[in-house]
Structures are given as structure tokens and as C-alpha cells.
Design a protein around this motif. Structure first.
Motif, PDB file in Angstrom:
ATOM      1  N   TYR A   1      28.560  55.713  65.990  1.00 26.32           N
ATOM      2  CA  TYR A   1      29.608  54.787  65.547  1.00 26.32           C
ATOM      3  C   TYR A   1      30.938  55.527  65.363  1.00 26.32           C
ATOM      4  O   TYR A   1      31.995  55.046  65.803  1.00 26.32           O
ATOM      5  N   GLN A   2      30.882  56.724  64.746  1.00 23.03           N
ATOM      6  CA  GLN A   2      32.111  57.488  64.550  1.00 23.03           C
ATOM      7  C   GLN A   2      32.711  57.943  65.873  1.00 23.03           C
ATOM      8  O   GLN A   2      33.921  57.874  66.085  1.00 23.03           O
ATOM      9  N   ALA A   3      31.840  58.383  66.786  1.00 21.41           N
ATOM     10  CA  ALA A   3      32.341  58.872  68.071  1.00 21.41           C
ATOM     11  C   ALA A   3      33.012  57.763  68.866  1.00 21.41           C
ATOM     12  O   ALA A   3      33.911  58.036  69.674  1.00 21.41           O
ATOM     13  N   THR A   4      32.614  56.543  68.649  1.00 18.21           N
ATOM     14  CA  THR A   4      33.178  55.441  69.421  1.00 18.21           C
ATOM     15  C   THR A   4      34.531  55.007  68.888  1.00 18.21           C
ATOM     16  O   THR A   4      35.460  54.730  69.665  1.00 18.21           O
ATOM     17  N   PHE A   5      34.732  54.967  67.572  1.00 26.24           N
ATOM     18  CA  PHE A   5      35.925  54.322  67.016  1.00 26.24           C
ATOM     19  C   PHE A   5      36.851  55.250  66.248  1.00 26.24           C
ATOM     20  O   PHE A   5      37.942  54.824  65.874  1.00 26.24           O
ATOM     21  N   THR A   6      36.451  56.515  65.999  1.00 24.73           N
ATOM     22  CA  THR A   6      37.333  57.385  65.202  1.00 24.73           C
ATOM     23  C   THR A   6      38.666  57.617  65.889  1.00 24.73           C
ATOM     24  O   THR A   6      39.737  57.602  65.255  1.00 24.73           O
ATOM     25  N   SER A   7      38.662  57.846  67.186  1.00 20.86           N
ATOM     26  CA  SER A   7      39.911  58.142  67.903  1.00 20.86           C
ATOM     27  C   SER A   7      40.828  56.942  68.026  1.00 20.86           C
ATOM     28  O   SER A   7      41.983  57.095  68.459  1.00 20.86           O
ATOM     29  N   HIS A   8      40.355  55.753  67.650  1.00 22.83           N
ATOM     30  CA  HIS A   8      41.181  54.553  67.792  1.00 22.83           C
ATOM     31  C   HIS A   8      41.631  53.987  66.459  1.00 22.83           C
ATOM     32  O   HIS A   8      42.199  52.894  66.411  1.00 22.83           O
ATOM     33  N   VAL A   9      41.379  54.735  65.357  1.00 21.85           N
ATOM     34  CA  VAL A   9      41.773  54.215  64.043  1.00 21.85           C
ATOM     35  C   VAL A   9      43.282  54.103  63.937  1.00 21.85           C
ATOM     36  O   VAL A   9      43.825  53.099  63.447  1.00 21.85           O
ATOM     37  N   ALA A  10      43.995  55.119  64.395  1.00 22.21           N
ATOM     38  CA  ALA A  10      45.465  55.078  64.314  1.00 22.21           C
ATOM     39  C   ALA A  10      46.031  53.978  65.203  1.00 22.21           C
ATOM     40  O   ALA A  10      47.030  53.335  64.868  1.00 22.21           O
ATOM     41  N   GLN A  11      45.389  53.740  66.335  1.00 17.42           N
ATOM     42  CA  GLN A  11      45.902  52.727  67.273  1.00 17.42           C
ATOM     43  C   GLN A  11      45.693  51.301  66.737  1.00 17.42           C
ATOM     44  O   GLN A  11      46.603  50.468  66.825  1.00 17.42           O
ATOM     45  N   THR A  12      44.532  51.039  66.156  1.00 15.59           N
ATOM     46  CA  THR A  12      44.216  49.676  65.709  1.00 15.59           C
ATOM     47  C   THR A  12      44.502  49.450  64.248  1.00 15.59           C
ATOM     48  O   THR A  12      44.511  48.298  63.796  1.00 15.59           O
ATOM     49  N   ASN A  13      44.712  50.543  63.492  1.00 18.47           N
ATOM     50  CA  ASN A  13      44.937  50.445  62.050  1.00 18.47           C
ATOM     51  C   ASN A  13      43.766  49.756  61.347  1.00 18.47           C
ATOM     52  O   ASN A  13      43.938  49.038  60.372  1.00 18.47           O
ATOM     53  N   VAL A  14      42.531  49.941  61.864  1.00 19.97           N
ATOM     54  CA  VAL A  14      41.313  49.397  61.266  1.00 19.97           C
ATOM     55  C   VAL A  14      40.444  50.568  60.863  1.00 19.97           C
ATOM     56  O   VAL A  14      39.927  51.293  61.725  1.00 19.97           O
ATOM     57  N   PRO A  15      40.277  50.847  59.566  1.00 18.80           N
ATOM     58  CA  PRO A  15      39.464  52.002  59.151  1.00 18.80           C
ATOM     59  C   PRO A  15      37.983  51.761  59.412  1.00 18.80           C
ATOM     60  O   PRO A  15      37.520  50.621  59.550  1.00 18.80           O
ATOM     61  N   LEU A  16      37.261  52.877  59.467  1.00 18.88           N
ATOM     62  CA  LEU A  16      35.822  52.778  59.679  1.00 18.88           C
ATOM     63  C   LEU A  16      35.127  52.358  58.394  1.00 18.88           C
ATOM     64  O   LEU A  16      35.639  52.547  57.282  1.00 18.88           O
ATOM     65  N   LEU A  17      33.959  51.774  58.538  1.00 20.52           N
ATOM     66  CA  LEU A  17      33.149  51.426  57.384  1.00 20.52           C
ATOM     67  C   LEU A  17      32.590  52.686  56.745  1.00 20.52           C
ATOM     68  O   LEU A  17      32.373  53.710  57.418  1.00 20.52           O
TER      69      LEU A  17
END
Length: 944
Positions: free
Chosen positions: A653-669
């Protein structure tokens, strides 16, 4: 004979623990109340699920709420699939089933009140609502609730029908006339009534003669046609004897004396003034009657039912017009409550009225004789006790009157209209089984039916003939005929006409003879012409008529003598061919998927697949936790035998969405929230567990990696199988064929894409490296265009246009149900089976069943006929079984092999072949040869 019905549970009745416990509670409840309880009440042709009915009625507010809503019980009848034939009666039967079995239970469990005794609840009818007004605290019996019999709702308490024309009279089947309004009853005369202030009015009350509740009268009148009427006595209806007028409410004001509020006092004062005027003029006034109470004063009169009965028996044309008009309406609208036995003399009066039809066409006035005094009956006498067996001879000897079928006199039309209304009343009332059984014992009615069916062939009597046939259809199930019976001969004569309605009703009436009696219906003496007509009618494209003909043939061929007559006088070969054809009537082809072998299971991939770019773009548009749920459903699937460690799942889950947190402004759970969301996403089938061992592992039990990801519609992505230089697959996933096409050309061939989206066609040697593709191996493509055309054969199909709710929040599964991707089904093949009509138990029904029953009767009885013995004694004689069934034997085997509706039923044909064996067709379509002799027992054992 037909096999006994199966004892299996009907599909309409569930078989689960909740239903069993509910029925057990109801049984104990009714045992405590001392009431009769029917666990599976039958409404129409189905048994009702009481648990489902109780839940449905309670959800709609209870019995009172449903009864107050217009046509609510009819809607419930449609929800329970009770059928559309006579839906009002089915709805009332459903309401009665609830009232008798669940009403008291609803009062006790739902409303928390003590239900009243059964005498004021279950023992009464389900008419109306007001269930909660029948509790012990507030129940008050109505003053007009009963009239001394068990059918108070049929005794006129609803009031006299209004005489003004209304919408219901214009509706078809309401019994009203479109051409004229309701006939008015002759006005009641207002006679002398003494002054109430000076002396008490004499009011004869029927209650003084009625038995008191403390001392009930258990005497019951004898039932039957021979005891219900005596011409020497004027019987009063039980309803009249117990009639109780409405109580008079005292007035709180003192009104002015007018003809409207005190007609008697006003008439008295007017009389005093007239007497004074006569005395002043010297003339003596009329002598006083001394306060005698005259008929019609101080008594409201009988209800509408008794009023019509008395008017019908009066013989006055105006009274009979009024009576017959209302009787037609009552018998149509209240036919389920209106019973002959509750109104003695009504059936006899109606029969006397319909017998007047002979006076319109013959010089005769029938007289019904109910006493056997040994005198020789005359030509105009009908024996009311024993019937008139020579009625047809009497009709033939009567002098006929000249009747113009085009122009009729007013007297003729009015008399015929009254007779038709009387016949229609009888026809409506015999639709109730109690009335049909009651009136079937009246022999003058059978004489009327013979008279009506043998009237001159004129258009003016067609309506009456159809009413007579409808009556006969309801009565023949309680009658037994021999071949010389007048009504039996008259019914068979209708089968030589050209009126489809008359033929259809007559066939049904003949087929129902003795249905409810122990005597068998042998159908002796049927003319050859009638048999030939019935065989010819089976060729018509008319389901109702064909079904009626097959029902008759089934009854007819069950008798060996009839089969002997049939094969001797009629060409039977066309009938057998037609019956075999009807075995496939309205057949439909049902393909069935068959599998060879067992399904195989694929091992879980060692690691999660790469997220396709198209899917990732859609996921990044979602918020948490919806995004993680959509990602889980796309990349994982349920598998109770697999497990994934929580740390492995969290890292993916982290590998999929960590690099896109700044782009989407949606933090991980958070890790804990993410693990909880896994169980929520897979509906509690995936659970976090701790696996014990040398090293404890925190796992998610019940999910596995998907071999191929799916998008948010549930569509699987296609994997690029282009082999890279190291020999491995590319492994990228694409949904659209356009994206995979561009991926192959750009990433694997290094093609240059122009500004307009097209690729530059360059020369060179090109090869296809798609898995297991051998194109361009020996001879390479010379330019990119050749390779690009070939690549299109490897592209995935376009995704389906199925739409799903947007956005997809990982709740229910996507638009189409997901298949388990790790289960590979075995090789399958499709087989086509034929299905004909079946009933709710999936047994054969309809025309195919009737046809196979007739074939079975022929196959069984042909060997027992005299014609068979004669044929076998001749040199080179051929058995009738071989003669009729050998030409269609292959067709029968084919039908039995493919038509599972007939093969699955316990009814099968058996035929004797030329080797004196019997060919039996078994359930699986195979055949078995058995020796003749005690074959019936062996065959029946295999049948069951």
C-alpha cells in the motif's frame, strides 16, 4: 389411473428453522386458545407461507391498516402469485387465511392486548377490518351482527343496494343494465298508526320468538332438495325469523308535527280535521278501525335478500323484475356468501321461473309435482321427486309456436329477459361449491337443462343455452349418468354444433361427470360423429379447445370397451400421430452446460502485480478510505485458504501511494486503520489474525494476490505478453486495446509517434515477440506498418460499457459479480434439452401431459380389446399396438430422451412389441423389455 401425488413440500412453503419455529409457536398459541389451526392454508392452487404473510401484513401496519387500504388484499394476492383468475375471491381467501390463523396472534404479540374469545373472532368471518376493536376491553357486538344463522354477512346487513344508477352498474359483470336503471320497488303504503303519546304502539318483534343466547336452539333444518320446500306450507326464511330492526334513537328536541317527522300523528290530526269538516257539513265520518296495527306500520320490513325472494315468488311481473335485477347483482357481487340453504324456497322459485322458457316456444305450461300420489303424470307435469326421464320425448311431442327471431313482441322480450336473469342468477350462485352440491339434488333443474339445450336453433336463446351449459359444467361433478339420460344426451348433442363456446363448455361438463362421486364415468354411448369431431378439433391451433378434447379422450380411453369402439369405428392412426406431435406442444430448447473433469486451482503469485497506469489514475482521484478499498478490490480477491502478512500488505500500500501524496494532497491511512479497512472491504471474510510459531506472524486470513488486476467496473486487465530480450514477459497491464497498441510500438519497437497521433512507418526487419506467436520468425516484416497490422490480433477486446455507481467506495462488489480467478473450470460442452409445460412442482402439465396420458391409456387397453383378439387370430394379423405405435416408436424414444419435463414425471408410456414383450421407457430415457403378464406391478414399481 394416475400416480398418487408426491408428498414433497411445495416451493411456496420454505424449509428452514425460522419457519419451523414460527409454526410451532402458532400451534401452541392456537392449542391454548382452543381454536383450529391450519399450518399451510390453501388459497387457490397454492399453499400460503404464514410466516411470509404475517411479516408482510405487519410491515404494512397490521390487519386493520391493510383492510382500510383500497384493494390492498388484492395487491397482496398478486405479490403471493396466487394467479389472476377470479382475483377478488382469491384475495378474500387470503384475507380469511390470515384472519383465522394470525389475527389473534397479531393482537397478542404485536399490539400487546388480550385477544377476545374465538366466538367473536375466529368463528366469525373476515369481513371488514376493526381487528383492534374486538379485544376484551372494547368489543361491543353489533345489534345487527347476526340474524340467527352462520351466514350473517349474506343476510342483508349491508343494506339495500341503492336504486340509482351508479358506476358499478355500468361495469361489465356487475349485473346492472346499461340500457335502463334499477327497477324501483313498489312503494310501501303508509297506513294508520296510533298516536304514540296516548297508547303504546303494537310492534311485533321477531326477537320474541328467537332463542335466547342462554338457551340456544340446536334444532337444524334438514338439508336437501326433497326436504327444503313444501308447496303446502309457506316457509319463512331463517333470516326473517331472526330479523331485528334498527333501534329507534330518542329525539332530544321537540319537532313540529309534519309528514316528515311524525307521519302518523300528522295523519291523525288531518283525519280529525276531515271528520270535523264532514260533521259540519252534516255527513257522518268513516267508522274507526279501533287502533288496529295494519301491515307495514311499525316494522321496517325484511332485508333485501328476503324481499327479493318474496317478490320472485309473488308471480307479479313488476315485483319479479325488481327481484331478478337485484338477485343478479347479489349473486355476482356477493356470490361467495349467498347460499341456497340460507333462503329456503329460492332455488325452487328460480327453477320454476326458468322453466317458463317452454311457454315461449311450445304450447305447454310446466307444473312441478312434488307428491307421488300414484296418478298418471300428464304431458305438462315434471316430477320433482324422481325426475322426468322421458323429458326429451315430451319436448318432441309438444306443439310448437311460431316465433320470429328478428322481430319480437314486448311481452316476449320481457318474459325472455326475466328467464335469462333467473338463469344467470343460478349460474352465478352455483360457482360456489356449496350451492352446486345443494342444487344438484334438485331433479327439476336437470329437466330444465335438457329443455334449454334442446330449444329451437334461434339467436334469441343462445344466451340462455350458454347459461345452461355453465350450470351443467358445475353440476356434473356431483351427478352420475347412464347412456340413456336426457341431460347426458343433450350435452353430447352440443358437440355436433359449430358454436365454439358451447362445444368447449359441453366438453368440460362431460369430462367432469362423477368427478366427486365414487362411481366411474364410463362415457358410454358417445356417437361416432362426436368422437370424430373431437379428434379433428385436436388439429386446431386452439389451446383451450385442444386441452378440453384431450381431457375427454383421457376419460374415454380409460375404458376398454370405449377403446374397442374407437379402433373399430374411427381411424385412430391420425389421432396417435397428433398425440405424439402434441408431446412437444410449446416446447422450448434449454441449453445446459456440462463439464468434463474437475476444476483446477492456481497457486497464489509470490508477489503483488504491478498497478496498471489506467487504474492508478482512477485511484488517485479518490479520498481515503475509499481509495484503499478500491485498491484492495482491484489487486486482491477473497480466498479462505490463503493468507498475507500484514507487513507485506502495508508495504504494498505504501509503495503504491507514497510518491503521490504531494500530488493528490491525500495522506495515507495509519497502519491500524488500514488493517481495519481490509476486513471492512471484504465484508468480514478477511480477518486479522496472529499465527503462532517460533516467530509470531500478524497475517490477514482470507485474501490473496490477484493474478490479473481488475478495474473498478470489475473488468480484468490484459497482460502484455511481449517477451523482452531476457526472455521474460513484459508484465504491464492495460485495459483498452489502444493503450496496449501504443505501448508495444513505443516501448518495445521504439517507434516514433507523430503529432497527429500516428506512428512513422520506418523500414527495417521486424519480428513479433508475442508469446507463442510464430509470425515473422522465418521471414521478417520489412516495415513497421506490416508489424503494426499484425499486432492488432493480440490486442484485448474493448471493455464492456457496464456502468456502476460513481464513485466506487468499495462496498458491494462491482457491477458484475466477480469470478474466482484462481479457479480454472474444466472443459465444458453444451447440451440442448427440450422443456414443455410444468407446474409449480416441476412436474409435467398442460397439453403434453394430457397427450401422454391418452397414449398411455391406448397402449394399456389395446391388448385387452376384442378387435385385438380378432386381429391376432387372422393369418398374418398385426397387433394394434404395433400398427399404431411402431410408426412413431423412434419419435417417442427421441422425445423421451430430450424432453426432460415428461421424462422427469412419474408418468411414462409402455408399448407391446411383436415379440410379446413390453417396452418400458424409464426415467433416464433408456428402455427395458419385460414379459407380458404381471407387468403392471413391475411397471408401477419402476414408475414410482
Amino acid at each position: 389411473m394416475m400416480a398418487p401425488p408426491r408428498s414433497t413440500r411445495e416451493p411456496s412453503i420454505p424449509d428452514n428453522t425460522e419457519y419451523t419455529e414460527f409454526i410451532q409457536k402458532l400451534t401452541e398459541f392456537h392449542e391454548k386458545r382452543g381454536t383450529h389451526f391450519e399450518p399451510e392454508p390453501r388459497v387457490g392452487a397454492k399453499h400460503v407461507d404464514l410466516l411470509h404473510l404475517f411479516k408482510t401484513v405487519v410491515e404494512r401496519g397490521g390487519y386493520d391498516k391493510v383492510s382500510e387500504e383500497k384493494l390492498a388484499w388484492r395487491k397482496l394476492g398478486q405479490d403471493f402469485n396466487l394467479g389472476t383468475n377470479n382475483l377478488p375471491a382469491l384475495a378474500f381467501s387470503l384475507k380469511t387465511a390470515y384472519y383465522k390463523n394470525l389475527a389473534a396472534y397479531e393482537i397478542f404479540t404485536i399490539h400487546g392486548k388480550e385477544p377476545p374469545p374465538k366466538e367473536i373472532l375466529e368463528d366469525t368471518t373476515a369481513k371488514g377490518g376493526g381487528l383492534l376493536t374486538r379485544t376484551l376491553e372494547n368489543y361491543r357486538p353489533s345489534a345487527r351482527a347476526t340474524l340467527g344463522n352462520d351466514h350473517s354477512e349474506a343476510s342483508g346487513d349491508d343494506g339495500t343496494p341503492v336504486r340509482e344508477r351508479n358506476a358499478s352498474e355500468e361495469a361489465p359483470g356487475s349485473g346492472g343494465r346499461v340500457t335502463r336503471g334499477l327497477r324501483q320497488a313498489p312503494p310501501q303504503r303508509i297506513l294508520f298508526q296510533p298516536e304514540t303519546t296516548s297508547r303504546q304502539t303494537r310492534n311485533v318483534s321477531a326477537t320474541s320468538h328467537a332463542p335466547s343466547p342462554q338457551h340456544p336452539n340446536h334444532h337444524q333444518q334438514p338439508r336437501g332438495a326433497s326436504t327444503s320446500f313444501n308447496p303446502n306450507m309457506d316457509h319463512q326464511s331463517l333470516a326473517v325469523a331472526n330479523y331485528e330492526p334498527r333501534p329507534q334513537m330518542p329525539l332530544t328536541l321537540r319537532p313540529v308535527i309534519t309528514p316528515g317527522n311524525n307521519a302518523a300523528e300528522f295523519a291523525k290530526r288531518q283525519k280529525i280535521m276531515r271528520d270535523a269538516a264532514l260533521a259540519a257539513s252534516g255527513r257522518a265520518p268513516a267508522p274507526s278501525r279501533g287502533g288496529i296495527m295494519l301491515p307495514g306500520s311499525g316494522f321496517d320490513g325484511p332485508n333485501i335478500y328476503v324481499r327479493c325472494l318474496c317478490a320472485l315468488r309473488s308471480g307479479i311481473p313488476a315485483e319479479q323484475d325488481y327481484a331478478l335485477h337485484h338477485l343478479v347483482k347479489i349473486s355476482m357481487e356477493r356470490g361467495d356468501k349467498y347460499r341456497f340453504e340460507g333462503f329456503p324456497g329460492l332455488a325452487e322459485a328460480l327453477i320454476e321461473k326458468v322453466l317458463e322458457i317452454s311457454t315461449l316456444f311450445y304450447k305447454v305450461d310446466w307444473q312441478i309435482l312434488y307428491m307421488d300420489d300414484g296418478a298418471i303424470p300428464g304431458a305438462d307435469i315434471i316430477n320433482g321427486l324422481d325426475g322426468t326421464p322421458e323429458i326429451l320425448r315430451k319436448i318432441a311431442s309438444l306443439p310448437k309456436l311460431e316465433v320470429d327471431d328478428n322481430i319480437q313482441t314486448a311481452e316476449f322480450s320481457d318474459a325472455l329477459l326475466q328467464i335469462n336473469e333467473a338463469a344467470l342468477t343460478i349460474r352465478n350462485m352455483v360457482m360456489l361449491e356449496e350451492n352446486a352440491q345443494y342444487i344438484s339434488e334438485m331433479l327439476p333443474l336437470r329437466d330444465f337443462l335438457s329443455i334449454a339445450l334442446n330449444l329451437p336453433n334461434l339467436d334469441c336463446v343462445i344466451e340462455l343455452k350458454h347459461y345452461a351449459l355453465d350450470i351443467a359444467e358445475q353440476l356434473t361433478k356431483y351427478l352420475h349418468f347412464d347412456q340413456t339420460d336426457s341431460l347426458y344426451i343433450s350435452l353430447l348433442s352440443q358437440l355436433c354444433g359449430n358454436d365454439r363456446g358451447a362445444i368447449l363448455t359441453a366438453l368440460r361438463a362431460v369430462s367432469r361427470i362423477s368427478m366427486n362421486l365414487e362411481e366411474n364415468n364410463l362415457l358410454k354411448g358417445v356417437p361416432t360423429k362426436v368422437i370424430q369431431n373431437i379428434i379433428d378439433w385436436t388439429l386446431l391451433d386452439d389451446e383451450d379447445l385442444v386441452h378440453a378434447c384431450l381431457d375427454f379422450l383421457y376419460q374415454y380411453t380409460a375404458v376398454v370397451d370405449n377403446v374397442d369402439f374407437l379402433i373399430s369405428e374411427v381411424e385412430v392412426e391420425p389421432l396417435v400421430n397428433q398425440l405424439v406431435r402434441l408431446l412437444m406442444h410449446n416446447a422450448t430448447i434449454k441449453p445446459r452446460e456440462k463439464y468434463s473433469g474437475n476444476a483446477t486451482r492456481i497457486d497464489m503469485p509470490p508477489q503483488i502485480a504491478r498497478v496498471p497506469e489506467e487504474l492508478l489514475a482512477q485511484l488517485l482521484k479518490l479520498q481515503e478510505p475509499e481509495r484503499s478499498s478500491a485498491w484492495l478490490r482491484s489487486m486482491f480477491e477473497e480466498d479462505p485458504d490463503e493468507r498475507i502478512t500484514q507487513i507485506q500488505l502495508w508495504q504494498a500500500y505504501q509503495a503504491t501511494f507514497t510518491s503521490h501524496v504531494a500530488q493528490t494532497n491525500v495522506p495515507l491511512l495509519a497502519a491500524a486503520d488500514f488493517i481495519k479497512n481490509v476486513s471492512t472491504t471484504f465484508q468480514d471474510k478477511a480477518a486479522a489474525q496472529v499465527m503462532q510459531g517460533l516467530v509470531q506472524k500478524f497475517i490477514i486470513k482470507g485474501i490473496r494476490f490477484r493474478t490479473t488486476p481488475v478495474d473498478m467496473k470489475g473488468e480484468e486487465f490484459s497482460k502484455c505478453l511481449w517477451r523482452v530480450p531476457l526472455g521474460e514477459y513484459c508484465g504491464e497491464f492495460f485495459m483498452s486495446p489502444e493503450s496496449m497498441y501504443q505501448h508495444i510500438l513505443k516501448d518495445h519497437q521504439g517507434a516514433n509517434q507523430l503529432e497527429d497521433g500516428k506512428f512513422e512507418n520506418t523500414a527495417g526487419e521486424y519480428m513479433c515477440h508475442w508469446d507463442r506467436c510464430h509470425r515473422f520468425k522465418a521471414e521478417h516484416a520489412t516495415n513497421l506498418f506490416q508489424l503494426a497490422r499484425h499486432i492488432k490480433v493480440h490486442l484485448p477486446p474493448k471493455p464492456s460499457p457496464v456502468k456502476i455507481p460513481t464513485p466506487y467506495f468499495g462496498g458491494p462488489s462491482p457491477a458484475k459479480k466477480q469470478k474466482l480467478s484462481y479457479i480454472i473450470p474444466p472443459p465444458s460442452y453444451s447440451l440442448d434439452f427440450i422443456q414443455t409445460a410444468t407446474d409449480e412442482r416441476k412436474d409435467a402439465a398442460g397439453i403434453p401431459l394430457s397427450a401422454v396420458l391418452v397414449l398411455r391409456n391406448l397402449a394399456r387397453n389395446l391388448a385387452k380389446t376384442e378387435a385385438e383378439e380378432i386381429a391376432m387370430k387372422l393369418e398374418g394379423g398385426v397387433s394394434w399396438v404395433d400398427k399404431l405405435f411402431k410408426p412413431v416408436e423412434s419419435r417417442l424414444f427421441e422425445i423421451m430422451a430430450h424432453n426432460h419435463s415428461l421424462v422427469g414425471s412419474p408418468l411414462h408410456c409402455r408399448f407391446s412389441d411383436s415379440t410379446n414383450n413390453v417396452i418400458v421407457i424409464l426415467r433416464d430415457g433408456s428402455t427395458r423389455h419385460c414379459r407380458q403378464g404381471p407387468i403392471n406391478e413391475e411397471f408401477d414399481a419402476m414408475r414410482l
